[in-house]
Design a protein around this motif. Structure first.
Motif, short mmCIF file in Angstrom:
data_model
loop_
_atom_site.label_atom_id
_atom_site.label_comp_id
_atom_site.label_asym_id
_atom_site.label_seq_id
_atom_site.Cartn_x
_atom_site.Cartn_y
_atom_site.Cartn_z
N ARG A 174 17.21 -19.07 -32.29
CA ARG A 174 18.01 -19.49 -31.56
C ARG A 174 18.95 -18.31 -30.86
O ARG A 174 19.67 -18.58 -29.96
N VAL A 175 18.21 -17.13 -31.04
CA VAL A 175 18.85 -15.88 -30.51
C VAL A 175 17.98 -15.50 -29.24
O VAL A 175 16.78 -15.36 -29.66
N GLN A 176 18.52 -15.32 -28.36
CA GLN A 176 17.61 -14.78 -26.92
C GLN A 176 16.82 -13.46 -27.16
O GLN A 176 17.54 -12.70 -27.81
N GLU A 177 15.79 -13.27 -26.36
CA GLU A 177 15.23 -12.12 -26.53
C GLU A 177 14.94 -11.55 -25.14
O GLU A 177 14.49 -12.25 -24.49
N PHE A 178 15.24 -10.35 -24.82
CA PHE A 178 15.09 -9.71 -23.33
C PHE A 178 14.03 -8.50 -23.48
O PHE A 178 14.20 -7.79 -24.54
N PHE A 179 13.14 -8.35 -22.65
CA PHE A 179 12.82 -7.06 -22.48
C PHE A 179 13.31 -6.02 -21.20
O PHE A 179 12.98 -6.51 -20.23
N LEU A 180 13.95 -5.07 -21.58
CA LEU A 180 14.24 -4.27 -20.58
C LEU A 180 13.30 -3.43 -20.00
O LEU A 180 12.43 -2.94 -20.54
N PRO A 181 13.08 -3.38 -18.48
CA PRO A 181 12.10 -2.78 -17.91
C PRO A 181 11.95 -1.41 -18.04
O PRO A 181 13.05 -0.66 -18.24
N VAL A 182 10.66 -0.67 -18.03
CA VAL A 182 10.48 0.70 -17.74
C VAL A 182 11.07 1.06 -16.41
O VAL A 182 10.10 0.92 -15.51
N LYS A 183 12.35 1.48 -16.48
CA LYS A 183 12.61 1.74 -14.90
C LYS A 183 12.21 3.10 -14.39
O LYS A 183 12.25 3.54 -13.31
N TYR A 184 12.00 4.31 -15.64
CA TYR A 184 11.73 5.50 -15.08
C TYR A 184 10.57 6.03 -15.88
O TYR A 184 10.37 5.64 -16.83
N ASP A 185 9.77 6.79 -14.98
CA ASP A 185 8.70 7.63 -15.68
C ASP A 185 9.27 8.89 -16.71
O ASP A 185 10.51 8.86 -16.48
N LEU A 186 8.38 9.27 -17.33
CA LEU A 186 8.82 10.50 -18.23
C LEU A 186 9.75 11.38 -17.64
O LEU A 186 10.97 11.90 -18.08
N ASP A 187 9.37 12.08 -16.43
CA ASP A 187 10.10 13.13 -15.87
C ASP A 187 11.18 12.50 -15.19
O ASP A 187 12.42 13.12 -15.17
N ASN B 237 30.16 0.32 -18.53
CA ASN B 237 29.76 1.43 -17.38
C ASN B 237 30.21 0.86 -16.26
O ASN B 237 29.30 0.07 -15.75
N PRO B 238 31.37 1.45 -15.71
CA PRO B 238 31.91 0.98 -14.66
C PRO B 238 31.00 1.28 -13.29
O PRO B 238 31.16 0.44 -12.23
N ASP B 239 30.31 2.26 -13.46
CA ASP B 239 29.37 2.69 -12.35
C ASP B 239 27.95 2.18 -12.35
O ASP B 239 27.38 2.31 -11.39
N ALA B 240 27.68 1.24 -13.13
CA ALA B 240 26.29 0.54 -13.45
C ALA B 240 26.44 -0.69 -13.07
O ALA B 240 27.48 -1.52 -13.09
N ALA B 241 25.55 -1.13 -12.15
CA ALA B 241 25.36 -2.70 -11.78
C ALA B 241 25.13 -3.57 -13.02
O ALA B 241 24.52 -3.26 -14.08
N PRO B 242 25.70 -4.70 -12.96
CA PRO B 242 25.36 -5.67 -14.27
C PRO B 242 24.06 -6.00 -14.44
O PRO B 242 23.42 -6.02 -13.42
N ILE B 243 23.83 -6.15 -15.68
CA ILE B 243 22.35 -6.51 -15.92
C ILE B 243 22.09 -8.07 -15.66
O ILE B 243 22.96 -8.84 -15.48
N ASN B 244 20.88 -8.23 -14.94
CA ASN B 244 20.46 -9.41 -14.47
C ASN B 244 19.38 -10.02 -15.20
O ASN B 244 18.18 -9.09 -15.22
N GLU B 245 19.36 -11.11 -15.62
CA GLU B 245 18.14 -11.75 -16.32
C GLU B 245 16.65 -11.69 -15.17
O GLU B 245 15.77 -11.26 -15.80
N ASP B 246 16.87 -11.54 -14.14
CA ASP B 246 15.92 -11.63 -13.22
C ASP B 246 14.91 -10.22 -13.36
O ASP B 246 13.89 -10.08 -12.80
N ASP B 247 15.81 -9.20 -13.53
CA ASP B 247 15.34 -7.75 -13.51
C ASP B 247 14.63 -7.72 -14.88
O ASP B 247 14.21 -6.51 -15.03
N MET B 248 14.50 -8.49 -15.86
CA MET B 248 13.94 -8.22 -17.24
C MET B 248 12.49 -8.40 -17.04
O MET B 248 11.95 -9.01 -16.14
#
Length: 836
Positions: free
Chosen positions: A515-528, A594-605
């Protein structure tokens, strides 16, 4: 002989300006204890560190309880004030947000500290003296991040004899037992009515009265088979049946069996003498970092520490001078006005009795509402900073009146005025040893105030201070039953790694609890890109060996505000990502906003993870569904408590605006509303005056017509009078008799007509003047209306509104898998977050 503590400069309360006179505080006054009160941002931490710096310079040892992590800043003193000294402690994220490199921010900080210290007349020699005079160290009970400390010595028989100290040692036993029971969830117990408390207290007394030590294992065994047959007049088995005692033993054994508890029984013993002085007699400032502990664990350690200090104190000779300081940063919950937590009794005893031994208590809080002012009546010095609310000030004044009842009546109006005028880093000092209170601004802290430190930064702090495990071993108790095992040097660990590094983790992802949700945060940046965003530098020759997902706690709540009265109908999202949450599920949620970051959205996972990635181990609390439920409830409560929204309001205009409306837009709304109100009132006034003026103009027109008629009549009368006069003269010349009286009648009629004309002219002039006066009066009233509505438009206040609990939806709360790029840096794995 000790020097006076230099804490800052006197401030003239009438102007708020520094007078140039330095504030010196007699350290001997501190033996009557000190209380420091101030809201977040008041400069309370800076003042506390100033006080500790002066104690260090005067070779006064100190024990410091750090619940939030910012008192660890006491280690950050750099005599050279070189940018390189500051650089490791500069926040890389803040540097990035400011658009500067870490090195540039470090240089700016070094220059800021250099100028600040110069402004406080503090030179490098004083900084060097601070570094040379005192040994600093950071201990982390329940963790090996800092210097570990073993609690087993707290269960050992005290060094002072039982005979002659029975009352004091029984009080320590009571506090220790209450703390132990708190670890197994038994809180708010009555020592006189609780079977568990009575049994354990008697086991301790049986051992300590015979100078025998206890440890948890032995305590568990004696719970099942007590070393006595009776408790009071009842047999032990009748008072506390075997089955119930076994259940208690199981609960205690769960603590000992828990892997998380192992760090509590390794390290140096809680030897107060060794914590205050090095073997060569050099004074120590020992910081106990407790930010990582749960509330029950904090209470447990604080209680044990106060008990150990009290026992050590009673083994010392009495003195009227300052011998040592126990500094407790944030006593909220530990010395409450109502309730009796385990920490309260030993703290009360120390406040009442420590003066005779020269042991000062310095107690700080930002919550002046929930502290026991009756207990604090033992404090002779009060440092009062800026407070957050009128409620805080009112409660503080009431408390001060209680606390200072024995030292003379408190002028609450004077104190109210003085406290209300306090600014940042300005404090009101009330010292019973002085005739009157004084306002002062704190001096610049010699230590770099870098803010709260995380557990991962503690090793570097101890390295900076030159503090090592068991450095006070020569003074440690010979009875301690455990010892610390030194970790191998980092170099040897690196050398032990295989030449070709494998990707850390496992290719199989651990299952999350039911009953615990599971999410996969996206690979937003390459290594550099990830290296640039995080401010990391990829070493030359380093190679990427893949991705690894690490589990984090991910939470998001949508908060709806629907207040028709204020015209607010909006939603706000709050999200946090907690890396390495406390194993017991305690989270300071605000630390991860983090006040400078946009809230996490489930659609972005991502719907699924990278197929070639590995996964880190899923550990507590993320592997425990029960703790997850508690954390979710705590998160929901935190969102509710922190979701107060300020609405701009113009009550007279009935205009309201939420945070989605800018200040300029709100001013425009008020201006438009005021314009409409002014227009309506103007039309009403105009209607009244136009009616009066129309009536007057009607009368004026009528009078003008009458004037024309009177002037025509006058002209006719004059013609008739002239003809009549000619006729009379001709009659007299030609011998015709005409009536002279008739001619005179015509003249009288002409005079009356002339008078009517003059009267009409006067009436017309008066009416025109009255008409002009009405116009002037109308114009003045219009100007007055315009000024009135301009003032009303500018009368803006702010009203706090709170959402309803039903309007808080926690739509994401579970395990988030955060991706990290892993590089091979000469045989050493380095991970760089691929998502920020």
């Amino acid at each position: 002989m000790s020097e006076d503590f230099y804490l800052g400069h006197i401030v003239d309360p009438s102007t708020g300006e520094k007078t140039g006179e330095k504030l010196h505080y007699d350290p001997g006054d501190l033996t009557t204890h000190a209380v420091i009160v101030g809201m977040t941002g008041s400069g309370k931490t800076g003042l506390c560190l100033d006080l500790m710096e002066e104690a260090a310079l005067n070779k006064v040892p100190a024990l410091m309880l750090d619940l939030k992590g910012d008192i660890t800043n006491a280690v950050l003193h750099f005599p050279d004030l070189a940018p390189a000294d500051f650089e490791p402690w500069v926040n890389a994220d803040e540097a990035q947000r400011s658009g500067k490199s870490v090195a540039e921010v470090a240089a700016d900080t070094a220059n800021l500290w250099k100028n600040g210290l110069a402004g406080s007349d503090i030179g490098p020699d004083r900084l060097q003296k601070l570094k040379d005079t005192t040994q600093f160290a950071v201990y982390t009970p329940g963790s090996d991040a800092g210097l570990p400390i073993s609690i087993l010595s707290s269960l050992a028989a005290p060094a002072i004899p039982w005979a002659g100290n029975e009352e004091n040692l029984r009080e320590r036993i009571s506090s220790t037992v209450t703390a132990i029971l708190g670890l197994i969830g038994m809180t708010n117990i009555d020592p006189v009515r609780s079977r568990e408390h009575i049994l354990l207290s008697n086991i301790f007394e049986s051992a300590w009265s015979q100078a025998q030590d206890l440890d948890l294992g032995e305590l568990i065994m004696q719970v099942q088979n007590p070393p006595f047959e009776k408790l009071g007049v009842f047999d032990v088995k009748q008072f506390f049946p075997d089955k119930d005692r076994f259940d208690l033993a199981i609960s205690l054994n769960n603590i000992l069996a828990s892997p998380a508890f192992q760090s509590w029984i390794k390290g140096e013993p809680l030897d107060i003498q060794a914590m205050m002085y090095m073997p060569d007699g050099k004074p120590r400032h020992t910081i106990f970092y407790l930010a990582h502990l749960s509330e029950d664990e904090r209470m447990f350690f604080v209680t044990l520490l106060y008990g150990a200090v009290e026992t050590w104190m009673r083994s010392q000779a009495g003195t009227s001078s300052l011998r040592a300081i126990v500094y407790f940063d944030e006593i909220f919950g530990y010395l409450p006005p109502i309730g009796n937590p385990p920490s309260k009794e030993p703290m009360l005893r120390m406040l009442k009795q420590a003066r005779a031994f020269g042991v000062a208590q310095v107690l700080a809080t930002q919550n002046p509402v929930d502290v026991d002012y009756k207990a604090l009546s033992n404090a002779g010095t009060w440092f009062i900073g800026k407070l957050g609310t009128e409620q805080d000030k009112a409660r503080l004044l009431d408390g001060l009146e209680t606390a200072m009842a024995d030292s003379g009546a408190l002028d609450k109006r004077e104190y109210d005025k003085l406290i209300s005028g306090l600014g940042k880093r300005v404090f009101l000092l009330r010292n019973v040893h002085e005739k009157k209170p004084v306002t002062f601004g704190t001096r610049w802290a010699m230590n770099y105030l870098a803010g709260p430190m995380t557990r991962t930064q503690i090793p570097a702090l101890n390295k900076l201070a030159g503090a090592t495990a068991n450095m006070s071993a020569e003074r440690s108790s010979a009875r301690t039953e455990t010892s610390s095992v030194a970790a191998p040097p980092a170099a040897s660990l690196a050398a032990a790694q295989p030449a070709g590094l494998e990707l850390p983790g496992s290719g199989t992802r651990a299952a999350v609890p039911g009953r615990v949700q599971e999410f996969f945060l996206p690979v937003k940046y390459d290594l550099d890109e990830a290296a640039d965003v995080s401010g990391r530098r990829i070493p030359a020759g380093a190679e990427s060996i893949g991705l690894v997902y690490r589990p984090v706690l991910l939470a998001r709540a949508d908060v709806r505000y629907n207040q028709r009265k204020y015209g607010v109908n909006m939603e706000k999202a709050i999200s946090v990502v907690v890396e390495e949450p406390d194993r017991r599920g305690f989270v300071d949620w605000e630390d991860y906003i983090n006040p400078d970051a946009a809230p996490i959205n489930e659609d972005d996972m991502d719907r699924r993870p990278d197929p070639d990635a590995n996964f880190g181990e899923l550990e507590a609390p993320l592997s425990d569904s029960k703790i997850f439920g508690s954390m979710k409830k705590d998160f929901t409560d935190w969102v509710y408590r922190g979701s107060e929204l300020m609405v701009r309001a113009n009550e007279q205009l009935k205009v309201f605006g939420g945070p989605d409306i800018s200040e300029e837009e709100f001013e425009e709304m008020c201006g438009e509303a005021a314009k409409e109100k002014a227009k309506a009132e103007y039309e009403k006034v105009s209607k009244t005056y136009d009616k009066k003026m129309a009536s007057l103009e009607k009368k004026l027109a009528k009078e003008k017509r009458e004037l024309e008629e009177d002037e025509a009549d006058l002209a006719g009368r004059r013609r008739e009078e002239g003809l009549k006069h000619i006729e009379t003269v001709v009659g007299m010349v030609f011998g015709r008799r005409r009536s002279v009286s008739s001619s005179m009648t015509k003249r009288r009629m002409t005079s009356r007509a002339k008078a009517d004309v003059e009267e009409s002219k006067d009436e017309i002039a008066a009416m025109q003047k009255e008409l002009e006066a009405l116009e002037d009066e109308k114009d003045a009233l219009v100007d007055e209306l315009e000024e009135k509505w301009m003032d009303i438009a500018e009368d803006v206040t702010e009203i706090p509104i709170q959402p309803y609990k039903k309007d808080i939806l926690v739509d994401m709360f579970g395990v988030g898998w955060m991706p990290y790029h892993v590089i091979d840096d000469d045989g050493r794995p380095v991970e760089i977050a691929a998502y920020q």
